[in-house]
Each structure stands twice: as C-alpha cells, then as structure tokens.
Design a protein around this motif. Structure first.
Motif, short mmCIF file in Angstrom:
data_model
loop_
_atom_site.label_atom_id
_atom_site.label_comp_id
_atom_site.label_asym_id
_atom_site.label_seq_id
_atom_site.Cartn_x
_atom_site.Cartn_y
_atom_site.Cartn_z
N VAL A 49 -7.27 -0.35 -2.47
CA VAL A 49 -6.29 -1.32 -1.95
C VAL A 49 -6.25 -2.60 -2.78
N LEU B 187 -11.04 -0.06 0.68
CA LEU B 187 -10.34 -1.30 0.29
C LEU B 187 -10.71 -1.68 -1.14
N LEU C 274 -9.12 7.71 7.63
CA LEU C 274 -10.30 7.03 7.09
C LEU C 274 -11.58 7.43 7.81
N HIS D 114 -6.60 -7.79 11.74
CA HIS D 114 -7.32 -6.54 12.07
C HIS D 114 -8.54 -6.88 12.91
N GLN E 99 0.81 -1.22 0.00
CA GLN E 99 0.00 0.00 0.00
C GLN E 99 0.84 1.28 0.00
N ARG F 48 -6.33 -11.74 6.90
CA ARG F 48 -6.52 -10.28 6.73
C ARG F 48 -7.47 -9.72 7.79
N PHE F 49 -8.72 -10.18 7.78
CA PHE F 49 -9.71 -9.87 8.82
C PHE F 49 -10.95 -10.71 8.55
N GLU G 221 -12.15 -2.13 13.36
CA GLU G 221 -11.60 -0.84 12.92
C GLU G 221 -12.70 0.15 12.57
N SER H 139 -4.02 6.57 10.84
CA SER H 139 -4.88 5.87 9.89
C SER H 139 -6.35 6.07 10.24
N HIS I 280 -5.88 -1.91 15.26
CA HIS I 280 -6.98 -0.95 15.43
C HIS I 280 -7.77 -1.17 16.72
N ASP J 38 0.04 1.92 9.85
CA ASP J 38 -0.98 1.37 8.96
C ASP J 38 -0.90 1.96 7.56
N1 GUN Z 1 -8.77 -4.18 7.30
C1 GUN Z 1 -8.54 -5.23 6.47
N2 GUN Z 1 -7.60 -4.94 5.57
C2 GUN Z 1 -7.19 -3.69 5.82
C3 GUN Z 1 -6.24 -2.83 5.22
O1 GUN Z 1 -5.55 -3.18 4.25
N3 GUN Z 1 -6.10 -1.59 5.76
C4 GUN Z 1 -6.84 -1.19 6.83
N4 GUN Z 1 -6.66 0.05 7.31
N5 GUN Z 1 -7.75 -1.98 7.41
C5 GUN Z 1 -7.92 -3.21 6.91
#
Ligand code: GUN
Ligand code: ZN
Length: 422
Positions: free
Chosen positions: A97, A93, A297, A229, A78, A202-203, A232, A293, A268, A319
C-alpha cells in the motif's frame, strides 16, 4: 446521458428498497417516477395512471430497481493493489500500500487512477462512497475534481499520518490539518451537497497523539465528518497498546480527543470489547464493516450480532484494495457468511444504513418521494425468483451472473444505460 429533460421518467419493473433494518418495500410490478430535477416524485405498485401522457416510461424488464449502493469505506489509491494476497495487515501496508500511495506525489497519476476508480465504483452499482485519498493535497484536489464530474456522491479526505510509514508519506501534524481544512473549504458541500470532506487520520499506529488531538479539534471546530480505522487486526491492536500505554483501550485513543461522535465512520472494528461497541453506539458513531477485506487479509470476523446488540449503526464497505472487489454484492455475500443476518438486513446494510452512516441519509438509500434519484438497475441471474427480495438475494450469491444495467445519481446515468435490452 441524463434522464432529465422536459419530461419525467417513470421506471417500471420489480422495485425494492429497505424500509427498516428488517423490512423492505417491494413490488414485483412497481414504478419509480423521477422528476426532471433528479428527485424521486413517487414510487409504488404500477397501475395505469401513475405515468402521465408526456412521461417517458422505461420498462426495466427483469432488472430490479434498487437504491444505488453505498460503499462506506474505500481507498482510491489502492485500485491496483487489489488481489495482492498473503500478508497480514501491517506487513501488507508496508509491502503493497505505501509504495502505491507514494506514487500519488504526482497529481497526474492521481487523476488517472481517480478516473478509473470512480468509473469502477459506478460500474459496480455504487452511487455513494466514503473515500480515503493519500496524504498528498494536490492528489486529493484532483480526485475531487474527478469525483465532481463522475456524478457520484462522495465523502473524501486527505489521509493524515506523521509516523511509522515511509518518510514520503509523512508530514507534520499542523501542516496536515491546514491542508485538510483548505480542501474542505473548497469541497465540503460542493456540487449541491453531493460532495463532502472528511477529516481522515489513517489510524492510531501512524498518528502521533499530537496529530490525533489536532484532528479532533479541527473536526469539532469545523463540524466536518471524520473517518478512520479501528481494531482491524490483532497486530494493530497490540501496536496501539504499546504506543498509547495510558489509554484504557483502542477506542479511547480516538474518543478522548473528540474523534468519536455522530459524524464518525470507524472502519472494521473487529477486535473490540462489548464495552467498546457500547461506547461506539452511545457516541453515535457508525461502523463500516468490511467483511470481504477481512477475509482477504485474514484479519478476523466482524462480530455482527454483538455490535448490533450494542446498538451500533453498521454500514458496509469494500475496503478496496484489501477488499479485492468493488461489487457491493460481493461485500454483502461476505456479510451473509458472518451469520445471523437475513435478506432484508443485507439490503439495508448495503443502502440506507450506509447513507445514514455517511450523513447522506436524507438524500439517498431509499426510493421514497423526495429522495434523490440514486438508483441501480440490477439484472439478477437467469432463472432467479420473481419476488424482488428473493431475486436480490440470488444476485448477492451469484454476483458473477448479475449485471449492473445502469447506475443513476440525482437522476443522471453515471454508468450504463436505461436501455435494459442492450
Ligand atoms: N489500516 C490503516 N490503513 C489501512 C488501509 O489502507 N487498509 C486497511 N485495510 N486497513 C488499514
Ligand atoms: Zn481501509
């Protein structure tokens, strides 16, 4: 360039490092003695005799001698997404992203970005980072090779996801775990322990129950560290509640498959209940708070006081690319704006807390004898106070006027030069 050679190097200047979350060690005229093997032999107040006849003494002038910073959460692919403003997390995203990450199917592209990425971290004064790659094993392999030559201390992982993203970024759970373990085989503990591998789902919104469970099993069987994550953005929390209706809360989605323990870094964690913060602390997991971050956002504000009261271990991360800057000073300024945090805690969160969160606590984050010589020379703005902690605080709030003179890891200069007058 390295500091090593037949002679020890003694840095003389304002020395500052964290002793605990609310106490520092500081000497306006101090020294740090670096052995030829890249370790710190001693530190303290300067006095004649701390440097031997054959030692090379480097006067840092106004430049503070600090532990190199720790970025506990940052995304390699990123780098060039930074500054793409105006959307909440899930839409951001999709729009920015995932297309940038899809380009990492080309390992040459991955290597070129990795080269700029690690150079940018070192230039910002970061010595240690916990890094998310992409789903592409070949890209992460190349990134590890660049990390190895960059000299940084790096915990990194291949991202795992198997749903709710473009097809090019998805893979079956079993294939993702297999590729992760193959990378870990090569890179966990490599370069004398300077590199490490983290299992990196990832999440929850992009991971099936099957994938999360497989990631938890792989981490338990291998003992590898974990990064992901958590909580967030409000949109993300709502989606997780829809996708996992049987889980009592978001944290439970991870905890019930063994993803929340001492080797876990949770990025987060803004929208958590007190119960979740208590269970994060009780499980021994660490939080990577990413306040710049979150501001960028519009994700919300991390409730620092509540998380701290629950006893959670809290580090900080840029981040990047949701965080627009690599500079830990910028991250710490945003942390300060959350309120109820003092200068010593800022330094702690940016250094020793990050080292401990990432499992590098014995090696880095302080300037004590026996630590690795992971050091940043930071020249505060003109006219900053002489007291090292006050000068550091001024540097945090006037980051554009602050110069990273040099970053060292294991005594090797990975950015800049020890010649402070250059
Ligand atoms: N949550 C899952 N993927 C991402 C990411 O690439 N960046 C951020 N800020 N939150 C995420
Ligand atoms: Zn992130």
């Amino acid at each position: 360039m390295t500091t090593s050679g037949p002679h020890a190097v003694v840095l003389r200047g304002p020395v500052l490092y964290p002793d605990s979350p609310d106490r520092v060690k500081a000497w306006a005229d101090g020294f740090v003695r670096l052995d030829a093997d890249g370790r710190i032999a001693a530190s303290g107040p300067w006095e004649p005799g701390v440097a031997g006849e054959s030692d090379r003494v480097v006067e840092t002038g106004r430049a503070l001698v600090l532990p190199a910073f720790v970025d506990a959460h940052v995304h390699l692919p990123q780098l060039d997404v930074r500054g793409s403003w105006g959307l909440p997390l899930l839409q951001w995203l999709d729009r920015w992203v995932y297309p940038a990450e899809a380009a990492f199917a080309d390992p040459d592209h991955a290597e070129a970005v990795a080269t700029r990425f690690f150079a940018a971290l070192a230039a910002a004064g970061v010595g240690t980072a916990a890094v998310f790659g992409t789903v592409h094993a070949a890209a992460v392999e190349r990134a590890f090779r660049v990390a190895e030559t960059s000299g940084l201390r790096v915990l990194m992982g291949k991202v795992l996801m198997d749903r709710s993203a473009p097809d090019a970024l998805l893979e079956p759970a079993e294939a993702g775990i297999r590729a992760s373990l193959a990378l870990a085989e090569r890179w966990e503990g490599a370069a004398g322990g300077r590199l490490g591998y983290a299992i990196t789902p990832r999440f929850a919104p992009t991971c099936s129950q099957e994938l999360l469970a497989a990631a938890g099993r792989a981490a338990r069987d291998s003992g590898l560290r974990i990064q992901t994550h958590l909580s967030e953005s409000p949109g993300e929390v709502a989606r997780v509640a829809e996708l996992f209706p049987d889980a009592p809360d978001y944290l439970a989605v991870y905890a019930r498959v063994g993803l929340v323990g001492e080797g876990t870094v949770l990025a987060h964690t803004i929208h958590c209940s007190d119960g979740e913060y208590g269970r994060i602390a009780g499980g021994g997991a660490a939080i990577a708070c990413c306040p710049s971050s979150n501001a960028f956002l519009g994700s919300g504000a991390f409730p620092l006081a509540r998380a701290r009261e629950a006893g959670a271990r809290i580090a900080v991360g840029s981040d990047v690319g949701a965080g627009p800057q690599f500079s830990p000073l910028d991250v710490l300024r945003h942390l300060a704006h959350l309120g109820d945090v003092g200068p010593a805690e800022l330094l702690w969160r940016g250094t020793a807390a990050g080292a401990e969160a990432l499992g590098f606590g014995g090696a880095t984050g302080r300037l004590t004898a026996g630590s690795s010589a992971d050091i940043v020379l930071l020249e505060p703005p003109e006219g900053a106070p002489a007291d090292p902690l006050e000068a550091f605080t001024t540097a945090v709030f006037r980051q554009p006027e602050t110069r990273v003179v040099a970053t060292l890891v294991e005594g090797r200069v990975i950015h800049g030069s020890l010649q402070t007058n250059l």
